[in-house]
Motif scaffolding. Structure first.
Motif, mmCIF file in Angstrom:
data_model
loop_
_atom_site.group_PDB
_atom_site.id
_atom_site.type_symbol
_atom_site.label_atom_id
_atom_site.label_comp_id
_atom_site.label_asym_id
_atom_site.label_seq_id
_atom_site.Cartn_x
_atom_site.Cartn_y
_atom_site.Cartn_z
ATOM 1 N N PHE A 176 0.832 -1.209 0.000
ATOM 2 C CA PHE A 176 0.000 0.000 0.000
ATOM 3 C C PHE A 176 0.872 1.266 0.000
ATOM 4 C CE2 PHE A 176 -3.367 -2.836 2.049
ATOM 5 C CZ PHE A 176 -4.102 -2.949 0.871
ATOM 6 N N GLN A 177 2.017 1.189 0.653
ATOM 7 C CA GLN A 177 2.927 2.334 0.613
ATOM 8 C C GLN A 177 3.422 2.567 -0.814
ATOM 9 O OE1 GLN A 177 5.789 1.160 3.597
ATOM 10 N NE2 GLN A 177 4.876 2.483 5.161
ATOM 11 N N LEU A 181 -0.127 5.193 -0.477
ATOM 12 C CA LEU A 181 -0.862 5.441 0.769
ATOM 13 C C LEU A 181 0.176 5.681 1.869
ATOM 14 C CD1 LEU A 181 -3.122 4.034 -0.925
ATOM 15 C CD2 LEU A 181 -4.006 3.148 1.250
ATOM 16 N N THR A 182 -0.192 6.510 2.832
ATOM 17 C CA THR A 182 0.740 6.763 3.928
ATOM 18 C C THR A 182 0.525 5.723 5.031
ATOM 19 O OG1 THR A 182 -0.825 8.165 5.082
ATOM 20 C CG2 THR A 182 0.640 9.250 3.492
ATOM 21 N N GLN A 185 -2.521 6.088 6.854
ATOM 22 C CA GLN A 185 -3.750 5.680 6.151
ATOM 23 C C GLN A 185 -3.900 4.150 6.170
ATOM 24 O OE1 GLN A 185 -2.758 7.682 2.402
ATOM 25 N NE2 GLN A 185 -4.619 8.910 2.568
ATOM 26 N N ILE A 186 -2.774 3.466 6.335
ATOM 27 C CA ILE A 186 -2.798 1.995 6.235
ATOM 28 C C ILE A 186 -3.050 1.322 7.595
ATOM 29 C CG2 ILE A 186 -1.470 -0.057 5.548
ATOM 30 C CD1 ILE A 186 0.222 1.931 3.769
ATOM 31 N N ALA A 250 -9.003 4.441 3.160
ATOM 32 C CA ALA A 250 -8.381 5.642 2.607
ATOM 33 C C ALA A 250 -7.918 5.456 1.169
ATOM 34 C CB ALA A 250 -7.196 6.051 3.484
ATOM 35 N N LEU A 251 -7.980 4.232 0.657
ATOM 36 C CA LEU A 251 -7.537 4.031 -0.726
ATOM 37 C C LEU A 251 -8.310 4.929 -1.687
ATOM 38 C CD1 LEU A 251 -5.838 1.498 -2.466
ATOM 39 C CD2 LEU A 251 -8.152 1.488 -3.385
ATOM 40 N N ASP A 253 -9.387 7.810 -1.137
ATOM 41 C CA ASP A 253 -8.930 9.210 -1.062
ATOM 42 C C ASP A 253 -7.783 9.425 -2.046
ATOM 43 O OD1 ASP A 253 -10.762 9.463 0.971
ATOM 44 O OD2 ASP A 253 -9.272 9.173 2.570
ATOM 45 N N VAL A 254 -6.940 8.391 -2.176
ATOM 46 C CA VAL A 254 -5.801 8.494 -3.084
ATOM 47 C C VAL A 254 -6.232 8.187 -4.525
ATOM 48 C CG1 VAL A 254 -3.430 7.685 -3.491
ATOM 49 C CG2 VAL A 254 -4.329 7.796 -1.148
#
Ligand SMILES: *[C@@H]1O[C@H](CO)[C@@H](O)[C@H](O)[C@H]1NC(C)=O
Ligand SMILES: *[C@@H]1O[C@H](CO)[C@@H](O)[C@H](O)[C@H]1NC(C)=O
Ligand SMILES: *[C@@H]1O[C@H](CO)[C@@H](O)[C@H](O)[C@H]1NC(C)=O
Ligand SMILES: *[C@@H]1O[C@H](CO)[C@@H](O)[C@H](O)[C@H]1NC(C)=O
Ligand SMILES: *[C@@H]1O[C@H](CO)[C@@H](O)[C@H](O)[C@H]1NC(C)=O
Ligand SMILES: *[C@@H]1O[C@H](CO)[C@@H](O)[C@H](O)[C@H]1NC(C)=O
Ligand SMILES: *[C@@H]1O[C@H](CO)[C@@H](O)[C@H](O)[C@H]1NC(C)=O
Ligand SMILES: *[C@@H]1O[C@H](CO)[C@@H](O)[C@H](O)[C@H]1NC(C)=O
Ligand SMILES: *[C@@H]1O[C@H](CO)[C@@H](O)[C@H](O)[C@H]1NC(C)=O
Ligand SMILES: *[C@@H]1O[C@H](CO)[C@@H](O)[C@H](O)[C@H]1NC(C)=O
Ligand SMILES: *[C@@H]1O[C@H](CO)[C@@H](O)[C@H](O)[C@H]1NC(C)=O
Ligand SMILES: *[C@@H]1O[C@H](CO)[C@@H](O)[C@H](O)[C@H]1NC(C)=O
Length: 760
Positions: A176-177, A181-182, A185-186, A250-251, A253-254
């Motif tokens: 995810f990074q 994603l931060t 967020q993960i 949050a995925l 959001d990105v």
């Protein structure tokens, strides 16, 4: 050589893989019998040496070589290990067990030599082990030494295809990074240490009581490297996780345009902890994440397996039942796996077809499976074959290779239980009736007692006819109680009584390990005669188990040295636990009878209540004597993982979080008791400081009301007070020392209590 072509980034694993040798077996012998490995000569028989691209049945021979070595020759490292156990069990009468540990050191100083050549041949290429949830019910807080015992057990029992879930969060975090994603967020996506299995399944998201710390993720990843390395040394092909589609909230959001679906509702969890976000396999981001997840593992571990475990709809129905949609989901997922690793085989738990049978009609199953266009690219685990097999109704999964599994246990519940006919007769008949059956395996939710049932199926994988269970139980007794003691005939009698009662369930209305009703929240209804997966029915004459108990006890009167035999102590406590469980249920029924039909001539309510409390008060110290029946080691193992990597003042906070996870899973299972008592345990400390207080408040209330005046809400509130109080980490509630003195507690507390309730 088997793994010769593997390029590998990780030193220790590379070494193990490159070796592809018999060294792992010599190391196993040295671990368990220091200095004795030179007694053995292991050899891979090149004429029958199988390779993993075309699994074949395994063979071994055990004999005495001309130079006097115990010579084991076999088609694979796994078959060598199986032959080694055959030597231990049939010639030397020693074995290695769950909970008790290795008894191999009970061997005589001069190892016995086989007088003739013993041969063995498997009837299936694959012997599988683990359920995704075993990693949460049994192993979440395991140390490396716990894993070492487990992996030696698996190897000796011929397992060559184990699941390997540990440390997967590290891979997901990396993945995810990598798609931007931060960390913050993960991390909120992951569930706590005791609940990761359901996050991996997409049932839950997030963690109650605290956030999963990075230290856990790193530490588990390190542990996974050791586990994989050892699995390879011992001839096992690990099954690694893959990307399922479940992603942090949050995925979106990105990637605002990502194709996701929400709306899953698992059990009674609030949306905050379920309603997981599923990225559709049709979205290009899905294949990108799949590629990263698979490639990361290739980079970290090497190309060590082609098997990937991947479940998208475990207790979680698809967004749509449209056949085209279902076929697309699997096709997209399969293509993503093959693109990332061309050799990939998708391993799927078939549980959904049992648990969500209403959704999974045959045409939907066929559509879903057909998305994997090459049958050999999938392997289906028929998860509960002994009770609710699905392979017949799906015409052997429409041609996909599949494995016959004994599930046996839900939530690590502990009743004595077996279906000796179903696990010996049925897999053999399945093999004769399904050409795509490629293995036998074990899929317990929790690894519990009843070890004989697990050994039985794995041994059945080496016998073309159903094993004779009478002879098998006899041999079990002979080997299990080897030690500084004789083996009195009462031990054989006790196990024969168990074989024909608790281990011979044939009424599959109740179809798995039973539960003691004292582990359930007290109630005036719904406790006894529960059927299904956590039954409280008693499908045998309880007097037979009392008789077995009497025989066990009499054996130690004949041979007092049994009180120092670890296997005897374990089994004595376990059978006593069952005697108590059954006695509690019948006393409870009597109590309710008196409460609902007051009758001045009957034994008064208060006397029944006193009996119930006496049972709990005397069972608790007995269970606490042995660590494997005691709560404290479970809590301590959780805390230790936090303290192992001290991080200033935060480590105590982390330790409390882990302890909360450990307490919560076996009691309320969820922030508000969402699946209360599902994973309950008859453990010392838990019986005395949790179940007993719940029964105390209940019985106290019951003693003061008539059925007409009974208020369910009032009782529930009192019980809930006990339940909530027990969640608190660091309270010391339920923490007991394990004295090891089984005999002392039996004589001082158990025998008097059983006399008092009229069983003796
Ligand atoms: C594996 O076995 C198959 C069939 O026996 C054979 O065709 C293949 O060459 C073998 N592969 C290796 C790498 O030994
Ligand atoms: C190797 O396997 C072959 C074929 O099964 C068998 O004939 C031979 O005896 C085996 N060798 C040893 C040393 O067990
Ligand atoms: C091998 O044979 C000898 C002599 O008959 C016997 O004493 C011994 O117990 C046998 N060993 C095993 C392991 O069966
Ligand atoms: C992640 O961000 C970097 C730098 O902004 C960018 O180059 C890369 O394309 C992004 N990756 C993805 C998968 O969007
Ligand atoms: C999302 O889709 C909209 C409409 O098609 C488009 O205008 C927008 O650029 C897309 N956003 C991203 C981040 O791809
Ligand atoms: C489930 O999650 C989605 C996306 O975060 C959200 O829009 C929806 O409201 C949630 N459902 C419930 C019942 O909260
Ligand atoms: C399945 O996928 C194909 C190709 O991607 C697409 O054309 C079709 O609309 C999809 N069908 C369904 C029902 O989603
Ligand atoms: C890994 O090995 C398998 C089987 O040998 C092979 O099919 C596959 O291409 C390899 N994968 C990678 C990424 O090298
Ligand atoms: C299990 O065995 C019993 C008889 O012992 C039989 O009636 C039943 O059909 C079997 N169950 C399954 C699922 O095969
Ligand atoms: C198990 O129970 C069944 C049904 O009661 C009976 O037919 C069978 O003989 C029993 N088997 C054993 C080993 O007791
Ligand atoms: C099987 O168990 C159920 C539930 O306890 C019971 O109702 C039924 O009578 C039993 N069947 C047989 C054949 O004993
Ligand atoms: C007893 O069980 C019933 C049925 O599950 C439930 O509705 C009731 O609230 C329970 N009572 C208590 C005190 O837990």
């Amino acid at each position: 050589m088997r793994f010769a072509s593997v390029a590998c980034a990780l030193g220790s694993i590379a070494t193990a893989v490159a070796a592809a040798s018999t060294q792992g077996l010599y190391d196993l012998v040295e671990r368990r019998l220091p200095g004795r490995s030179h007694d053995f000569a292991f050899e891979l028989n090149e004429t029958v040496h199988v390779n993993r691209t075309t699994p074949q049945n395994d063979h071994y021979t055990v004999s005495t070589a001309s130079n006097g070595s115990i010579a084991i020759s076999a088609s694979s490292v796994s078959a060598l290990a199986t032959g080694l156990r055959r030597y231990f069990v049939d010639i030397a009468h020693v074995d290695l067990y769950w909970f008790i540990g290795s008894r191999l050191d009970q061997l005589p100083p001069t190892l016995p030599r086989p007088n003739s050549t013993i041969t063995g041949a498997s009837i299936v290429p694959w012997r599988y082990f683990f359920n995704t949830v075993t990693f949460s019910y049994t192993t979440p807080f395991w140390s490396w030494s716990d894993w070492e015992l487990e992996l030696d057990w698996l190897a000796l029992h011929g397992v060559n295809l184990p699941l390997a879930w540990v440390g997967f969060e590290k891979i997901l975090l990396d993945a995810f990074q990598e798609v931007n994603l931060t960390t913050s967020q993960i991390l909120p996506f992951f569930s706590g240490p005791a609940f990761q299995a359901w996050n991996r399944f997409g049932n839950t998201q997030g963690s109650w009581g605290g956030e999963l710390p990075l230290q856990w993720i790193d530490q588990q990843f390190e542990l996974q490297q050791k586990i994989l390395s050892r699995m390879l040394e011992l001839g096992m092909t690990p099954i690694l996780p893959a990307f399922t589609g479940f992603v942090p909230r949050a995925l979106v959001d990105v990637y605002p345009n990502a194709t996701v679906v929400n709306g899953s509702q698992w059990e009674d969890f609030p949306p905050e902890f379920t309603n997981t976000t599923f990225l559709e396999p049709s979205d290009p981001l899905f294949s990108e994440l799949q590629n990263i997840v698979v490639t990361k593992q290739l980079d970290y571990y090497g190309n060590i397996t082609q098997f990937y475990t991947l479940d998208q709809y475990n207790e979680n129905d698809p967004y749509s039942g449209d056949l085209g949609y279902l076929r697309n989901v699997t096709r997209g997922t399969w293509q993503s796996l093959k693109a990332a690793n061309p050799g990939a085989v998708w391993v799927m738990q078939g549980w959904l077809f049992t648990s969500n049978a209403d959704f999974w009609t045959n045409e939907r199953i066929e559509a879903y499976l057909s998305g994997v266009e090459v049958d050999e690219d999938m392997l289906v685990l028929d998860l509960f074959s002994e009770s609710q097999p699905q392979w017949q109704r799906t015409d052997s999964y429409y041609g996909k290779p599949w494995i016959w599994n004994q599930l046996h246990d839900y939530g690590g519940n502990q009743g004595l239980y077996g279906q000796i006919d179903n696990v010996t007769v049925n897999p053999i008949s399945a093999l004769a009736n399904s050409s795509s059956l490629v293995g036998f395996g074990l899929t317990p939710e929790g690894q519990e007692g009843n070890e004989i049932m697990y050994a039985l199926l794995l041994d059945q994988a080496w016998s073309p006819t159903p094993i004779d269970t009478a002879a098998y139980f006899q041999s079990w007794v002979r080997t299990r109680y080897t030690g500084n003691n004789s083996i009195p005939p009462q031990l054989y009698t006790a196990w024969e009584l168990l074989r024909t009662s608790a281990y011979n369930n044939t009424n599959l209305t109740s179809n798995a390990v039973s539960k003691a009703i004292f582990e359930l929240a007290p109630n005036t209804t719904h406790l006894t005669n529960r059927t299904g997966h956590h039954p409280t029915t008693i499908n045998y004459d309880p007097a037979v188990v009392v008789d077995a108990w009497k025989n066990l006890y009499a054996a130690a009167a004949t041979e007092p040295a049994l009180w120092t035999n670890a296997a005897y102590k374990h089994d004595f406590v376990d059978v006593t636990r069952q005697v108590y469980s059954n006695a509690f249920a019948s006393t409870y029924a009597d109590l309710l009878d008196v409460w609902t039909h007051p009758n001045s001539t009957a034994r008064p309510l208060a006397a029944h209540a006193a009996s119930l409390l006496l049972l709990l008060r005397s069972l608790d110290p007995l269970l606490a004597t042995l660590p494997q029946f005691n709560l404290a080691p479970w809590l301590a193992s959780a805390r230790t993982l936090a303290l192992a990597t001290p991080n200033g003042s935060t480590s105590a906070v982390v330790a409390d979080f882990y302890e909360y996870n450990a307490r919560n899973q076996i009691t309320r299972w969820g922030p508000h008791g969402e699946i209360n008592d599902y994973a309950s345990k008859s453990w010392g400390g838990l019986v005395g400081d949790y179940y007993l207080p719940r029964w105390l408040v209940f019985l106290e209330y019951l003693g003061g009301v008539t059925p007409a005046a009974y208020e369910d809400g009032a009782v529930r509130a009192r019980i809930e007070g006990v339940e909530a109080g027990f969640q608190v980490a660091g309270s010391g509630l339920g923490v007991r020392e394990s004295s090891g003195d089984v005999r002392g507690v039996v004589e001082s507390a158990v025998v008097p209590a059983l006399r008092e309730v009229g069983l003796l």
